[in-house]
Design an enzyme around this catalytic site. Structure first.
Site, PDB file in Angstrom:
ATOM      1  N   ASP A   1      -6.508 -10.687   0.753  1.00 49.93           N
ATOM      2  CA  ASP A   1      -6.448  -9.256   0.444  1.00 49.93           C
ATOM      3  C   ASP A   1      -5.912  -8.448   1.630  1.00 49.93           C
ATOM      4  OD1 ASP A   1      -8.538  -8.966   2.259  1.00 49.93           O
ATOM      5  OD2 ASP A   1     -10.033  -8.436   0.761  1.00 49.93           O
ATOM      6  N   SER A   2      -6.058  -7.145   1.551  1.00 49.02           N
ATOM      7  CA  SER A   2      -5.547  -6.241   2.589  1.00 49.02           C
ATOM      8  C   SER A   2      -6.133  -6.531   3.965  1.00 49.02           C
ATOM      9  CB  SER A   2      -5.858  -4.789   2.215  1.00 49.02           C
ATOM     10  OG  SER A   2      -5.331  -4.491   0.949  1.00 49.02           O
TER      11      SER A   2
ATOM     12  N   HIS B 117       0.859  -1.184   0.000  1.00 46.24           N
ATOM     13  CA  HIS B 117       0.000   0.000   0.000  1.00 46.24           C
ATOM     14  C   HIS B 117       0.895   1.234   0.000  1.00 46.24           C
ATOM     15  CE1 HIS B 117      -2.333  -3.329   1.582  1.00 46.24           C
ATOM     16  NE2 HIS B 117      -3.412  -2.699   1.133  1.00 46.24           N
TER      17      HIS B 117
END
Length: 186
Positions: free
Chosen positions: A101-102, A58
């Site tokens: 995922d995140s 990110h």
């Protein structure tokens, strides 16, 4: 306004309409080529591929530190695909992959990828690619509603092993994610 101004405006609008027609004709040609490439990759694959997610990052300039501290950036998972190289040396692939995922929730993705491939060294095994992927994904925080994706692709590889990557654009605290995986051709 005199007549010559009306004539000039008419011709200007007429020329714009003709140009729009050419743009749509080119779009039809592009879409036909796109469909044919997908069909050929499905019906005549040269290789079968194993996908191993490697990293999610990110962009720190686009997130609050509290958020990035909580995010998962090790997207373990996997996927399979099939691919081919065309007469120009470009890569075409169909794939399905699932990864964490995140939020550490499963995210599936399936689609078609294309890369214009260059072999800049005397060793033909070394290759660089730049292209796009078009597909469908689904996320836990969107209740697994299918979402279309159109993203850039880049890669560096040697022989059957390729490090492939994309960047998901976004706004502050949303998107702006670098995602990369290994692709092994068999």
């Amino acid at each position: 306004m005199n007549v010559s101004k009306y004539v000039a405006i008419f011709f200007f609008v007429f020329i714009q309409l003709i140009s729009v027609g050419k743009v749509f004709a080119n779009a039809d040609e592009w879409m036909t080529t796109f469909r044919e490439n997908i069909a050929q990759t499905w019906q005549q694959p040269e290789h079968y591929d194993l996908y191993i997610p490697a990293i999610t990052w990110h962009a720190r300039f686009a997130y609050d530190k509290e958020k990035t501290d909580r995010y998962n950036e090790r997207p373990w998972g996997g996927g399979f695909g099939q691919s081919r190289w065309d007469e120009k040396g470009n890569w075409h692939g169909l794939y399905a992959m699932a990864f964490k995922d995140s939020w550490n929730k499963w995210e599936p993705i399936a689609g078609y990828g294309w890369e214009s491939t260059r072999r800049p060294l005397a060793d033909e095994n070394f290759h660089l690619g730049l292209g796009f992927t078009a597909g469908v994904t689904a996320r836990d925080n969107w209740n697994y509603i299918p979402l279309p994706v159109l993203l850039p692709l880049a890669s560096v590889g040697y022989g059957p092993a390729t490090f492939q990557m994309t960047y998901i654009p976004g706004t502050y605290n949303n998107g702006n994610v670098y995602f990369a995986w290994m692709r092994f051709q068999f």
